[in-house]
Design an enzyme around this catalytic site. Structure first.
Site, PDB file in Angstrom:
ATOM      1  N   GLY A  38      84.694 -50.533  -0.209  1.00 48.42           N
ATOM      2  CA  GLY A  38      84.992 -49.111  -0.339  1.00 48.42           C
ATOM      3  C   GLY A  38      83.966 -48.445  -1.232  1.00 48.42           C
ATOM      4  O   GLY A  38      83.170 -49.110  -1.894  1.00 48.42           O
ATOM      5  N   GLY A  39      83.988 -47.135  -1.255  1.00 47.43           N
ATOM      6  CA  GLY A  39      83.079 -46.384  -2.098  1.00 47.43           C
ATOM      7  C   GLY A  39      83.605 -46.264  -3.518  1.00 47.43           C
ATOM      8  O   GLY A  39      84.671 -46.782  -3.860  1.00 47.43           O
ATOM      9  N   LYS A  79      89.796 -49.085  -4.108  1.00 48.90           N
ATOM     10  CA  LYS A  79      89.640 -50.475  -3.678  1.00 48.90           C
ATOM     11  C   LYS A  79      90.067 -51.477  -4.744  1.00 48.90           C
ATOM     12  O   LYS A  79      90.704 -52.490  -4.433  1.00 48.90           O
ATOM     13  CB  LYS A  79      88.198 -50.747  -3.240  1.00 48.90           C
ATOM     14  CG  LYS A  79      87.156 -50.554  -4.319  1.00 48.90           C
ATOM     15  CD  LYS A  79      85.744 -50.686  -3.768  1.00 48.90           C
ATOM     16  CE  LYS A  79      84.703 -50.533  -4.880  1.00 48.90           C
ATOM     17  NZ  LYS A  79      84.804 -49.210  -5.556  1.00 48.90           N
ATOM     18  N   THR A  84      82.280 -59.159 -13.366  1.00 49.97           N
ATOM     19  CA  THR A  84      80.838 -59.398 -13.331  1.00 49.97           C
ATOM     20  C   THR A  84      80.022 -58.312 -14.018  1.00 49.97           C
ATOM     21  O   THR A  84      78.805 -58.424 -14.115  1.00 49.97           O
ATOM     22  CB  THR A  84      80.358 -59.513 -11.874  1.00 49.97           C
ATOM     23  OG1 THR A  84      80.655 -58.284 -11.197  1.00 49.97           O
ATOM     24  CG2 THR A  84      81.044 -60.670 -11.163  1.00 49.97           C
ATOM     25  N   GLY A  85      80.683 -57.269 -14.511  1.00 51.76           N
ATOM     26  CA  GLY A  85      79.958 -56.143 -15.107  1.00 51.76           C
ATOM     27  C   GLY A  85      79.382 -56.465 -16.474  1.00 51.76           C
ATOM     28  O   GLY A  85      79.938 -57.262 -17.241  1.00 51.76           O
ATOM     29  N   HIS A  87      89.219 -50.794 -18.030  1.00 57.72           N
ATOM     30  CA  HIS A  87      89.718 -51.734 -17.034  1.00 57.72           C
ATOM     31  C   HIS A  87      90.594 -52.795 -17.694  1.00 57.72           C
ATOM     32  O   HIS A  87      91.657 -53.158 -17.174  1.00 57.72           O
ATOM     33  CB  HIS A  87      88.556 -52.405 -16.307  1.00 57.72           C
ATOM     34  CG  HIS A  87      88.014 -51.606 -15.163  1.00 57.72           C
ATOM     35  ND1 HIS A  87      88.383 -51.838 -13.865  1.00 57.72           N
ATOM     36  CD2 HIS A  87      87.131 -50.583 -15.129  1.00 57.72           C
ATOM     37  CE1 HIS A  87      87.749 -50.984 -13.056  1.00 57.72           C
ATOM     38  NE2 HIS A  87      86.984 -50.223 -13.808  1.00 57.72           N
ATOM     39  N   THR A 124      92.337 -52.735 -20.583  1.00 56.56           N
ATOM     40  CA  THR A 124      93.612 -52.236 -21.103  1.00 56.56           C
ATOM     41  C   THR A 124      94.574 -51.819 -19.998  1.00 56.56           C
ATOM     42  O   THR A 124      95.779 -51.755 -20.209  1.00 56.56           O
ATOM     43  CB  THR A 124      93.382 -51.034 -22.045  1.00 56.56           C
ATOM     44  OG1 THR A 124      92.679 -49.995 -21.342  1.00 56.56           O
ATOM     45  CG2 THR A 124      92.564 -51.456 -23.259  1.00 56.56           C
TER      46      THR A 124
END
Length: 216
Positions: free
Chosen positions: A51-52, A57, A77-78, A92, A94
């Site tokens: 998805g964009g 997503k 992976t960020g 993300h 929390t």
């Protein structure tokens, strides 16, 4: 002429459950546990969610995993190259429900998939993983094959999230164009192997591919 017929994902959360991408809910999506891709591990049972940006997503991918018994593994992976990205990562974290085990690994995702082979796992996301591979000049085809091999060895459900970046304008520089192309190749390779592929737009997941139960 063959016609591709898209259908709504039966595991889609109801309107009352809809949340911004990156936030999670402890309540599972209805009927998700009945989906073929969630019954066992292995490559053919894995689900690819595309998805964009801000499409919903990640929220939907989390719902697929949290419909299963905890604990769940969140393979992130960020990398935080600046303060704004660090804020996104913290947001993300929390927003996740209790029961998540967060593993941060920017490159060697295959190792994490194998180390947690018996636990439901969400990889979010393939796009940032690909970015890390490009920046460190890794062998992308080899890394992709290692990813596929690790997925095949897993004994629990796996959901992978990827950003669809090929629907906009042509990037203006060589690196960005290569990234767009590599992302497309990666998604095609995974989509051909996994048993279930979803595309999310405006919070609405559509089934692009679903392997019948007797083929899984």
């Amino acid at each position: 002429m063959n016609t591709l017929r898209l259908k709504a994902d039966p595991g889609m959360p109801s309107a009352s459950q809809t949340m911004p991408e990156g936030e999670s809910s402890a309540s599972p999506a209805p009927d998700v546990a009945e989906q073929p891709a969630q019954e066992k591990g292995g490559l053919r049972a894995a689900t690819l969610v595309l998805g964009g940006a801000r499409s919903g997503k990640s929220r939907h991918a989390e719902a697929l995993i949290t419909a299963l018994p905890a604990p769940w593994v969140y393979l992130a992976t960020g990398r935080a190259f600046d303060a704004e990205m660090q804020e996104r990562i913290d947001h993300h974290k929390t927003g996740r429900a209790e029961g998540w085990i967060t593993v941060e690994e920017p490159v060697d995702v295959a190792h994490v998939l194998r180390a947690h082979a018996t636990q439901p796992l969400l990889l979010d996301c393939l796009t940032l993983w690909l970015t890390n591979l490009l920046l460190e000049e890794h062998d992308i085809p080899a890394a992709t094959q290692n990813l596929l091999a690790a997925l095949a060895e897993r004994q629990a459900p796996t959901v992978l999230v990827g950003n669809e970046v090929g629907l906009g304008i042509v990037p203006e520089n060589k690196l960005a164009r290569r990234f767009r192309d590599e992302a497309g190749f990666l998604h095609q390779t995974l989509a051909a192997q996994v048993g279930r592929v979803l595309f999310v737009a405006a919070g609405l997941p559509l089934v692009l591919k679903e392997t019948p139960r007797d083929e899984g």
